[in-house]
Design an enzyme around this catalytic site. Structure first.
Site, PDB file in Angstrom:
ATOM      1  CB  ALA A  48      -1.009  -0.079   1.328  1.00 13.10           C
ATOM      2  N   GLY A  93       0.799  -5.084   1.419  1.00 16.26           N
ATOM      3  CA  GLY A  93      -0.391  -5.073   0.599  1.00 16.26           C
ATOM      4  C   GLY A  93      -0.322  -6.148  -0.749  1.00 16.26           C
ATOM      5  CD  GLU A  96      -1.674  -7.369   3.791  1.00 17.07           C
ATOM      6  OE1 GLU A  96      -1.324  -6.245   3.507  1.00 17.07           O
ATOM      7  OE2 GLU A  96      -2.404  -7.707   4.716  1.00 17.07           O
ATOM      8  CD  GLU A 116       2.410  -5.164   6.263  1.00 15.24           C
ATOM      9  OE1 GLU A 116       3.210  -5.960   6.475  1.00 15.24           O
ATOM     10  OE2 GLU A 116       1.470  -5.169   5.048  1.00 15.24           O
TER      11      GLU A 116
HETATM   12  N1  CAA Z   1       4.643   3.172  -0.878  1.00 17.42           N
HETATM   13  C1  CAA Z   1       4.945   4.398  -1.432  1.00 17.42           C
HETATM   14  N2  CAA Z   1       5.846   4.488  -2.062  1.00 17.42           N
HETATM   15  C2  CAA Z   1       6.883   3.440  -2.262  1.00 17.42           C
HETATM   16  C3  CAA Z   1       6.535   2.252  -1.723  1.00 17.42           C
HETATM   17  C4  CAA Z   1       5.344   2.218  -1.092  1.00 17.42           C
HETATM   18  N3  CAA Z   1       4.791   1.138  -0.348  1.00 17.42           N
HETATM   19  N4  CAA Z   1       7.410   1.446  -2.167  1.00 17.42           N
HETATM   20  C5  CAA Z   1       8.136   2.070  -2.658  1.00 17.42           C
HETATM   21  N5  CAA Z   1       7.949   3.109  -2.964  1.00 17.42           N
HETATM   22  C6  CAA Z   1       8.498   4.348  -3.883  1.00 17.42           C
HETATM   23  C7  CAA Z   1       9.620   4.747  -3.081  1.00 17.42           C
HETATM   24  O1  CAA Z   1       9.346   5.823  -2.210  1.00 17.42           O
HETATM   25  C8  CAA Z   1      10.805   5.509  -4.267  1.00 17.42           C
HETATM   26  O2  CAA Z   1       9.970   6.576  -4.439  1.00 17.42           O
HETATM   27  P1  CAA Z   1      10.999   7.946  -4.468  1.00 17.42           P
HETATM   28  O3  CAA Z   1      11.803   7.622  -5.961  1.00 17.42           O
HETATM   29  O4  CAA Z   1      10.135   9.068  -4.963  1.00 17.42           O
HETATM   30  O5  CAA Z   1      11.775   7.955  -3.705  1.00 17.42           O
HETATM   31  C9  CAA Z   1      10.451   4.452  -5.281  1.00 17.42           C
HETATM   32  O6  CAA Z   1       8.981   3.638  -4.911  1.00 17.42           O
HETATM   33  C10 CAA Z   1      11.259   3.473  -5.554  1.00 17.42           C
HETATM   34  O7  CAA Z   1      11.535   2.755  -4.143  1.00 17.42           O
HETATM   35  P2  CAA Z   1      12.902   2.755  -3.743  1.00 17.42           P
HETATM   36  O8  CAA Z   1      13.953   4.042  -3.998  1.00 17.42           O
HETATM   37  O9  CAA Z   1      12.786   2.586  -2.311  1.00 17.42           O
HETATM   38  O10 CAA Z   1      13.727   1.338  -4.392  1.00 17.42           O
HETATM   39  P3  CAA Z   1      14.694   0.565  -3.536  1.00 17.42           P
HETATM   40  O11 CAA Z   1      14.945  -0.604  -4.667  1.00 17.42           O
HETATM   41  O12 CAA Z   1      15.555   1.066  -2.860  1.00 17.42           O
HETATM   42  O13 CAA Z   1      13.921  -0.489  -2.231  1.00 17.42           O
HETATM   43  C11 CAA Z   1      11.935  -1.478  -1.480  1.00 17.42           C
HETATM   44  C12 CAA Z   1      12.695  -1.072  -2.865  1.00 17.42           C
HETATM   45  C13 CAA Z   1      12.967  -2.256  -0.487  1.00 17.42           C
HETATM   46  C14 CAA Z   1      10.945  -2.170  -1.883  1.00 17.42           C
HETATM   47  C15 CAA Z   1      11.588  -0.089  -0.789  1.00 17.42           C
HETATM   48  O14 CAA Z   1      10.912   0.710  -1.718  1.00 17.42           O
HETATM   49  C16 CAA Z   1      10.612  -0.607   0.526  1.00 17.42           C
HETATM   50  O15 CAA Z   1      10.810  -0.786   1.309  1.00 17.42           O
HETATM   51  N6  CAA Z   1       9.211  -0.219  -0.001  1.00 17.42           N
HETATM   52  C17 CAA Z   1       8.271  -0.269   1.106  1.00 17.42           C
HETATM   53  C18 CAA Z   1       7.763  -1.533   1.481  1.00 17.42           C
HETATM   54  C19 CAA Z   1       6.968  -1.572   2.202  1.00 17.42           C
HETATM   55  O16 CAA Z   1       6.993  -1.222   3.514  1.00 17.42           O
HETATM   56  N7  CAA Z   1       5.372  -2.178   2.208  1.00 17.42           N
HETATM   57  C20 CAA Z   1       4.816  -2.226   3.034  1.00 17.42           C
HETATM   58  C21 CAA Z   1       3.583  -1.177   3.066  1.00 17.42           C
HETATM   59  S1  CAA Z   1       2.541  -1.028   4.184  1.00 17.42           S
HETATM   60  C22 CAA Z   1       1.088  -2.057   3.670  1.00 17.42           C
HETATM   61  O17 CAA Z   1       1.191  -2.483   2.444  1.00 17.42           O
HETATM   62  C23 CAA Z   1       0.145  -1.929   4.845  1.00 17.42           C
HETATM   63  C24 CAA Z   1      -1.004  -2.904   4.525  1.00 17.42           C
HETATM   64  O18 CAA Z   1      -0.922  -4.328   4.993  1.00 17.42           O
HETATM   65  C25 CAA Z   1      -2.256  -2.573   3.688  1.00 17.42           C
END
Ligand code: CAA
Length: 242
Positions: A48, A93, A96, A116
């Site tokens: 998400a 998500g 999921e 999360e």
């Molecule tokens: N939400 C919003 N933006 C996201 C995102 C997310 N979940 N995941 C990645 N992005 C964005 C980053 O912010 C980045 O944007 P910018 O270029 O504007 O900075 C772009 O996508 C590329 O990502 P990274 O530069 O971080 O890429 P990376 O290769 O260095 O890392 C990654 C990849 C490990 C997946 C890292 O992006 C990350 O940790 N993302 C978040 C993963 C996460 O925590 N997901 C769970 C979300 S909570 C959820 O889903 C709740 C639920 O149950 C409903």
């Protein structure tokens, strides 16, 4: 899921578009099998949208949980097989939604997990229930409590994915599987899925409601604000338990 700039993270418009498409496909008799994947070669979906979620209050988070759970439920109960092609990150998500599909095929480059906890929240799109059911309660607790990401080989060993293929082979293999499923009787297929869902789900409806409520409640905490702000600001979070 098509938002490669954000690793296919789902915001409201993308989640609503996914829900609407799944509703259409569910009712479309010509669509015999549904394949869900992510655009580009890096991500299925990185979850998400954290930037969107960072400022949500409890009631908005509840509606957000309902929207994502709605997509997952459609994948799980539509009367035709659903296959997740996990071509890269399947986190939060994203994992999921993959878990809600009937089968999961992963690329050797896939990385899966429920991170999360590192944002000060919990899975809110059915992950607490389906991860435990698809794998085991012990493994689900490990992944949800540590936020650890697993590679495709470990995901396969744990039963989290059905098969692992080279990146260029995973979609052709999914299409091959889809074509073979489409040759079966649609009636028997729908009923087989319904019968298996009943066995596996138990009290799932009530359990999903619990997950959604707990997920939303955390949006009243300082830890959720801190966890998500830390992601946006690209730093480590400092949790205080408030
Ligand atoms: N939400 C919003 N933006 C996201 C995102 C997310 N979940 N995941 C990645 N992005 C964005 C980053 O912010 C980045 O944007 P910018 O270029 O504007 O900075 C772009 O996508 C590329 O990502 P990274 O530069 O971080 O890429 P990376 O290769 O260095 O890392 C990654 C990849 C490990 C997946 C890292 O992006 C990350 O940790 N993302 C978040 C993963 C996460 O925590 N997901 C769970 C979300 S909570 C959820 O889903 C709740 C639920 O149950 C409903």
């Amino acid at each position: 899921m098509n938002r490669p700039d954000a690793l296919n993270a789902l915001d409201v418009p993308h989640a609503e578009a996914l829900r609407d498409r799944l509703v259409e496909l569910s009712a479309d008799e010509a669509a015999r099998v549904v394949i869900l994947t992510g655009a580009g070669d890096k991500a299925f979906a990185a979850g998400a949208d954290i930037k969107y979620m960072s400022s949500l209050g409890v009631l908005e988070a509840r509606r957000w949980g309902e929207l994502g759970q709605g997509c997952a439920n459609l994948l799980e109960v539509m009367p035709k097989p659903t296959i997740a092609v996990i071509n890269g990150f399947a986190l939060g998500g994203g994992c999921e939604l993959a878990l809600a599909c009937d089968m999961r095929l992963a690329s050797t480059r896939a990385l899966l997990g429920q991170p999360e906890i590192n944002l000060g929240v919990i899975p809110g799109w059915g992950g607490t229930q389906r991860l435990a059911r698809v794998t085991s309660i012990g493994f689900a607790k490990e992944l949800v409590l540590t936020g650890r990401t697993v590679d495709a080989a470990e995901a396969f060993r744990r039963g989290l994915v059905n098969a692992v293929h080279e990146p260029g082979d995973v979609m052709p293999k999914a299409l091959e599987l889809g074509h073979s499923l489409a040759e079966k009787s649609p009636l028997a297929t729908a009923y087989a899925k319904e019968a298996l869902n009943v066995v596996a789900m138990g009290e799932q409806h009530a359990h999903l409601e619990t997950e959604e409520r707990l997920f939303a409640m955390l949006f009243a905490s300082e830890d959720q604000k801190e966890g998500m702000a830390a992601f946006v600001e690209k730093r480590e979070p400092r949790f205080t338990g408030r």
